[in-house]
Design an enzyme around this catalytic site. Structure first.
Site, PDB file in Angstrom:
ATOM      1  N   GLU A   9      -7.383   0.368  -4.238  1.00 52.52           N
ATOM      2  CA  GLU A   9      -7.312   0.454  -2.773  1.00 52.52           C
ATOM      3  C   GLU A   9      -8.515  -0.133  -2.161  1.00 52.52           C
ATOM      4  OE1 GLU A   9      -5.991   4.287  -1.817  1.00 52.52           O
ATOM      5  OE2 GLU A   9      -3.815   3.898  -2.612  1.00 52.52           O
ATOM      6  N   LYS A  66       2.670  11.400  -3.321  1.00 53.77           N
ATOM      7  CA  LYS A  66       1.698  10.747  -4.344  1.00 53.77           C
ATOM      8  C   LYS A  66       0.839  11.574  -5.164  1.00 53.77           C
ATOM      9  CE  LYS A  66      -1.761   6.948  -3.516  1.00 53.77           C
ATOM     10  NZ  LYS A  66      -2.114   5.999  -2.688  1.00 53.77           N
ATOM     11  N   ASP A 109     -13.150   5.134   1.384  1.00 51.96           N
ATOM     12  CA  ASP A 109     -11.562   5.091   1.890  1.00 51.96           C
ATOM     13  C   ASP A 109     -11.337   6.594   1.323  1.00 51.96           C
ATOM     14  OD1 ASP A 109      -8.909   4.898   1.511  1.00 51.96           O
ATOM     15  OD2 ASP A 109      -9.079   3.353  -0.103  1.00 51.96           O
ATOM     16  N   ASP A 136       0.824  -1.180  -0.052  1.00 53.22           N
ATOM     17  CA  ASP A 136       0.030   0.023   0.133  1.00 53.22           C
ATOM     18  C   ASP A 136       0.924   1.327   0.045  1.00 53.22           C
ATOM     19  OD1 ASP A 136      -1.691   2.202   0.648  1.00 53.22           O
ATOM     20  OD2 ASP A 136      -2.262   1.494   2.644  1.00 53.22           O
TER      21      ASP A 136
END
Ligand code: AMP
Length: 564
Positions: free
Chosen positions: A145, A68, A168, A6
């Site tokens: 994810e 990211k 999420d 992850d």
């Protein structure tokens, strides 16, 4: 051995499918969460994780975090005087995780399944693959994810049949997925989200509030003070998840400043962000053709879903309390570890089948004939509608605009607007056509979207039988294979510290951060602790060092607990 990773905005985790099921692997400091932060230290060596984060808090120019967000762009991020792309910094994080896993498992690791936000675009997915390659990994699969989280949840619960929604909210991205499990088959029905919404935006909103109350401009503060303020506000934000208020006290430019925040005020300043969570939930339900009452469970994932304001919104919208027993920080990594087990064809997972969907609509730009007879361009013609089950391949026939046209420009877009100007342009293909009347000059455009979420475009000119393939790689946000090879060599040359030194380095960086954050007696206390520890380090007596380290950790934990 295939690992599951992850690669998060604020933290990253690595795991594998062990004989006892999915397992997460601790880093050299004993934690399964490694901050996605990199820094170059005074010895020009690379630091990743906790130590880098602490170092950045006092010397922000020596490293970077939250990169990211820049995956899939050509943004350059400066560390010292060296510029890096987001995939290079991600590669450094991946390499650190893999080193930990290799030490833990005692075997070299060359393959990985990496999770990405479901709402990541083609360029962002390619950048994630490139990061894997730069870290010396073969990326076996990219898994969405929320799908990974659902996989972790579905296997843990061992329910025969259930429909659930995974919400999420990570550090920088937001995804909602609706899944159904039946007889070991996990089917994603819909995925919606926002690529630029996460816990970091809540932090930003709080920072702006502090600055406005203190009459400061964030950008006017020296970088180190800015970093210090951000780390205090981050702690206050987490505090608000546990209690009704939080306070920060700081001395800035000789002024003693205090900031208090309570829940109603927090709710007010982050309301625009909370409202942005609504649309993806509504859209996912609509696409899955479900009413909230048809959902069996709601699973919250991602650290930022811990904010009570967030879970309350979800509960209100969906008419029930979300589940909390799954660790929101770990679910995605556990799911990635399961996916790694599936990739490795672990026989205990043979019965599990997973199907996913494309998060966006993908199509081309076309012109329409207006009632006046004029051709108007800029319209979006979808080939693959969002939330189609993948892999999917669709073909559509198009004609040129005019007779005897010898060139055709095919522009590929993703998005949900009827006008391409409001969608994201993925690339274009220029085709030569034989000079013929419009009706005799069609082309077939085929879009293929694979399980990794990577699009391939193929065009056939019917009259000549010629075929063209569009590689969407020429996009400035994507590295070519030659560039990857060159950067791989450069990254491999960066030195790291031996693994056995990492715990010490992190501890010193933490003590130095605490020293920098405080004044007067408090910092003298930290300095004394540090001096005592350094003295023991000199002794080179491993037992004494280990004991002193534990004592220093406890003392710093206590200090940090009572000073914030
Ligand atoms: P990720 O690592 O991408 O899952 O996201 C972590 C995000 O969750 C960061 O923005 C954190 O600030 C946020 N976060 C983690 N724990 C908490 C908490 N207890 N309360 C509020 N936000 C949190």
């Amino acid at each position: 051995m295939i690992v599951g990773i992850d690669l998060g905005t604020t933290h990253s985790l690595i795991g594998y499918y062990s004989p006892d099921g999915p397992r997460l692997i601790p880093n050299a400091l004993g934690s399964v969460l490694t901050p996605s932060v990199v820094a170059i230290d005074d010895q020009k060596r690379l630091l990743v994780g906790e130590a880098a984060r602490d170092k950045l808090a006092i010397e922000p120019a020596c490293g970077a975090g939250t990169f990211k967000r820049f995956m899939g762009t050509d943004r350059q991020i400066l560390i010292g005087n060296q510029a890096y792309r987001a995939e290079e910094l991600s590669a450094m994080v991946l390499r650190a995780l893999v080193t930990d896993a290799e030490a833990h498992l005692g075997t070299p690791i060359k393959e990985a399944v990496i999770s990405v936000p479901a709402y990541f675009s083609d360029a962002q997915r390619k950048a994630t693959r490139a990061a894997g390659e730069l870290a010396g990994l073969k990326v076996e699969r990219l898994i969405n994810e929320p799908t990974a989280a659902a996989l972790a949840y579905g296997l843990q619960e061992k329910k025969d049949e259930a429909t659930f929604l995974v919400f999420d909210l990570g550090g920088g991205t937001f995804d909602v997925s609706i899944l159904e499990v039946f007889d070991g088959v996990m089917q994603v029905h819909a995925t919606c989200g926002d690529n630029h919404l996460g816990g970091e935006d809540f932090l930003q909103a709080l920072l702006e509030d502090v600055c406005s109350q203190w009459n400061l401009r964030l950008q006017d503060l020296p970088a180190s003070l800015r970093a210090q303020l951000a780390s205090r506000v981050e702690r206050a934000k987490r505090q608000l998840s546990l209690s009704a208020s939080a306070t920060i006290e700081m001395k800035i430019e000789g002024r003693d400043l205090t900031w208090n925040i309570d829940e109603p005020h927090f709710a007010k300043i982050v309301d625009p962000l909370i409202q942005r969570l609504r649309q993806p939930i509504e859209r996912a339900l609509r696409d899955a053709r479900l009413d909230p009452q048809q959902l069996d469970e709601i699973v919250l994932v991602g650290g930022a879903s811990r904010m009570p304001l967030v879970s309350r919104l979800v509960a209100r919208m969906l008419g029930r309390l979300p589940l909390r027993h799954i660790n929101p920080d770990e679910a995605v990594a556990v799911g990635a570890a399961v996916a790694a087990g599936m990739k490795a064809r672990d026989e205990r997972l043979e019965e599990v089948v997973l199907t996913d969907v494309s998060p966006y609509t993908l199509g081309v730009a076309t012109a329409r004939l207006e009632s006046t007879g004029r051709q108007a361009g800029g319209y979006f013609a979808p080939l693959i509608e969002r939330n189609s089950t993948v892999p999917v391949s669709r073909v559509e026939r198009f004609w040129p605009l005019t007779d005897m046209q010898t060139e055709l420009r095919l522009e590929v877009y993703q998005g949900e607007s009827p006008m391409v100007a409001n969608n994201i342009r993925l690339g274009q293909l220029l085709l030569k056509l034989p000079p013929r009347p419009v009706q005799e000059n069609p082309v077939d455009v085929r879009f293929t979207y694979d399980v990794n979420g990577v699009l391939q475009v193929e065009v056939s000119v019917i009259s000549t039988g010629e075929r063209h393939e569009l590689f969407l790689e020429q996009n400035p946000g994507t590295l070519s294979q030659t560039e990857i090879a060159a950067r791989f060599a450069a990254l491999s040359a960066i030195k790291t510290h031996p693994r056995e030194d990492l715990a010490n380095i992190a501890l010193m960086a933490r003590a130095e951060r605490l020293y920098a954050e405080h004044l007067g007696d408090a910092r003298r206390y930290v300095q004394d602790l540090l001096a005592r520890y350094l003295e023991v380090l000199e002794s080179q007596n491993l037992q004494m060092i280990a004991r002193a380290r534990q004592q220093l950790i406890s003392a710093l934990d206590e200090f940090e607990g009572s000073n914030h």
